[in-house]
Write a protein that holds these residues in place. Structure first.
Motif, PDB file in Angstrom:
ATOM      1  N   THR A  64     -47.647   9.198  92.025  1.00  0.00           N
ATOM      2  CA  THR A  64     -46.554   8.556  91.272  1.00  0.00           C
ATOM      3  C   THR A  64     -46.777   7.056  91.283  1.00  0.00           C
ATOM      4  N   GLY A  65     -46.348   6.402  90.253  1.00  0.00           N
ATOM      5  CA  GLY A  65     -46.362   4.942  90.199  1.00  0.00           C
ATOM      6  C   GLY A  65     -47.727   4.337  89.935  1.00  0.00           C
ATOM      7  N   VAL A  66     -47.753   3.343  89.030  1.00  0.00           N
ATOM      8  CA  VAL A  66     -49.012   2.686  88.704  1.00  0.00           C
ATOM      9  C   VAL A  66     -49.499   1.806  89.852  1.00  0.00           C
ATOM     10  N   ALA A  67     -48.576   1.255  90.653  1.00  0.00           N
ATOM     11  CA  ALA A  67     -48.988   0.361  91.745  1.00  0.00           C
ATOM     12  C   ALA A  67     -49.870   1.095  92.754  1.00  0.00           C
ATOM     13  N   ARG A  68     -49.511   2.320  93.114  1.00  0.00           N
ATOM     14  CA  ARG A  68     -50.279   3.084  94.102  1.00  0.00           C
ATOM     15  C   ARG A  68     -51.540   3.709  93.513  1.00  0.00           C
ATOM     16  N   ASN A  69     -51.599   3.846  92.196  1.00  0.00           N
ATOM     17  CA  ASN A  69     -52.718   4.553  91.577  1.00  0.00           C
ATOM     18  C   ASN A  69     -53.552   3.679  90.652  1.00  0.00           C
ATOM     19  N   PHE A  70     -53.300   2.367  90.676  1.00  0.00           N
ATOM     20  CA  PHE A  70     -54.015   1.453  89.794  1.00  0.00           C
ATOM     21  C   PHE A  70     -55.514   1.497  90.100  1.00  0.00           C
ATOM     22  N   GLY A  71     -56.305   1.597  89.048  1.00  0.00           N
ATOM     23  CA  GLY A  71     -57.757   1.590  89.206  1.00  0.00           C
ATOM     24  C   GLY A  71     -58.362   2.944  89.545  1.00  0.00           C
ATOM     25  N   THR A  72     -57.529   3.981  89.670  1.00  0.00           N
ATOM     26  CA  THR A  72     -58.060   5.313  89.963  1.00  0.00           C
ATOM     27  C   THR A  72     -57.985   6.169  88.698  1.00  0.00           C
ATOM     28  N   ALA A  73     -58.849   7.144  88.650  1.00  0.00           N
ATOM     29  CA  ALA A  73     -58.857   8.059  87.499  1.00  0.00           C
ATOM     30  C   ALA A  73     -57.674   9.012  87.609  1.00  0.00           C
ATOM     31  N   PRO A  74     -57.107   9.428  86.479  1.00  0.00           N
ATOM     32  CA  PRO A  74     -56.030  10.410  86.536  1.00  0.00           C
ATOM     33  C   PRO A  74     -56.552  11.757  87.046  1.00  0.00           C
ATOM     34  N   HIS A  75     -55.662  12.593  87.437  1.00  0.00           N
ATOM     35  CA  HIS A  75     -56.003  13.929  87.931  1.00  0.00           C
ATOM     36  C   HIS A  75     -56.860  14.649  86.881  1.00  0.00           C
ATOM     37  N   PRO A  76     -57.934  15.329  87.310  1.00  0.00           N
ATOM     38  CA  PRO A  76     -58.819  15.996  86.355  1.00  0.00           C
ATOM     39  C   PRO A  76     -58.134  17.038  85.472  1.00  0.00           C
ATOM     40  N   LYS A  77     -57.020  17.602  85.925  1.00  0.00           N
ATOM     41  CA  LYS A  77     -56.330  18.640  85.150  1.00  0.00           C
ATOM     42  C   LYS A  77     -55.010  18.166  84.557  1.00  0.00           C
ATOM     43  N   ALA A  78     -54.642  16.900  84.733  1.00  0.00           N
ATOM     44  CA  ALA A  78     -53.327  16.412  84.306  1.00  0.00           C
ATOM     45  C   ALA A  78     -53.081  16.628  82.819  1.00  0.00           C
ATOM     46  N   ALA A  79     -54.001  16.212  81.995  1.00  0.00           N
ATOM     47  CA  ALA A  79     -53.793  16.345  80.545  1.00  0.00           C
ATOM     48  C   ALA A  79     -53.697  17.815  80.146  1.00  0.00           C
ATOM     49  N   GLU A  80     -54.560  18.632  80.725  1.00  0.00           N
ATOM     50  CA  GLU A  80     -54.560  20.075  80.421  1.00  0.00           C
ATOM     51  C   GLU A  80     -53.235  20.725  80.800  1.00  0.00           C
ATOM     52  N   LEU A  81     -52.611  20.235  81.876  1.00  0.00           N
ATOM     53  CA  LEU A  81     -51.350  20.802  82.353  1.00  0.00           C
ATOM     54  C   LEU A  81     -50.128  20.118  81.747  1.00  0.00           C
ATOM     55  N   GLY A  82     -50.339  19.111  80.921  1.00  0.00           N
ATOM     56  CA  GLY A  82     -49.220  18.416  80.298  1.00  0.00           C
ATOM     57  C   GLY A  82     -48.525  17.428  81.220  1.00  0.00           C
ATOM     58  N   ILE A  83     -49.209  16.979  82.269  1.00  0.00           N
ATOM     59  CA  ILE A  83     -48.629  16.014  83.203  1.00  0.00           C
ATOM     60  C   ILE A  83     -48.682  14.633  82.550  1.00  0.00           C
ATOM     61  N   LYS A  84     -47.548  13.949  82.534  1.00  0.00           N
ATOM     62  CA  LYS A  84     -47.458  12.631  81.907  1.00  0.00           C
ATOM     63  C   LYS A  84     -48.189  11.586  82.743  1.00  0.00           C
ATOM     64  N   PRO A  85     -48.673  10.527  82.112  1.00  0.00           N
ATOM     65  CA  PRO A  85     -49.348   9.445  82.852  1.00  0.00           C
ATOM     66  C   PRO A  85     -48.401   8.782  83.854  1.00  0.00           C
ATOM     67  N   TRP A  86     -48.984   8.166  84.891  1.00  0.00           N
ATOM     68  CA  TRP A  86     -48.186   7.476  85.902  1.00  0.00           C
ATOM     69  C   TRP A  86     -47.248   6.472  85.257  1.00  0.00           C
TER      70      TRP A  86
END
Length: 165
Positions: free
Chosen positions: A75-97
């Motif tokens: 959760t949150g862009v501050a904790r995940n800045f500079g990292t790639a999104p989850h490999p399955k996020a788009a496939e599962l319909g998970i919204k961007p941080w």
């Protein structure tokens, strides 16, 4: 030859299903253990208790519910800045941080949430005081995805072990 073929067919019907069940059971137990041990940053045992593995016929299922979902995807862009999104996020319909809920996770300053044990107090215009905690979010862990990858990698070795018995 026909007799040998019939014997092999009979053998497969009697033995193969037992071995398949044993393999699925072993992989499910191992997967549940890996998922729990790789969960990472947790505050309480409540999250650990939401991870379960079970066999459903000839399939193994490992489930993570509740807060474990936030740990998997982050959760949150501050904790995940500079990292790639989850490999399955788009496939599962998970919204961007930062886009879930009210979108507060998009702020690099984090956000506040109601917490009876929080250290930040706010008194509204009616004199009602509520306490809040501040967070920058949760780094994505991908513990379930990594468990699936590890099971995929180790399946041949487990199968050799089970089918050699």
């Amino acid at each position: 030859m026909e007799q040998a073929a019939n014997w092999l067919d009979d053998y497969a019907k009697r033995i193969l299903p037992k071995n398949v069940v044993a393999l699925v059971s072993q992989m499910t137990r191992q997967g549940e253990s890996w998922a729990i041990n790789n969960l990472g940053h947790i505050d309480t045992g409540n999250t650990l208790s939401t991870i379960h593995g079970y066999r459903n016929g000839d399939r193994g299922v490992i489930v993570a519910n509740g807060a474990a979902i936030w740990i998997e995807f982050g959760t949150g862009v501050a904790r995940n800045f500079g990292t790639a999104p989850h490999p399955k996020a788009a496939e599962l319909g998970i919204k961007p941080w930062g886009t879930y809920g009210k979108g507060h996770g998009a702020s690099f300053n984090g956000w506040y949430y109601p917490d009876p044990n929080g250290t930040h107090k706010y008194t509204d215009e009616n004199g009602v005081t509520q306490t809040y905690s501040h967070t920058l979010g949760i780094p994505a862990n991908h513990f379930m995805y990594n468990t699936a990858q590890e099971l995929r990698r180790s399946c041949p070795e487990m199968a050799r072990e089970v089918f050699s018995k």
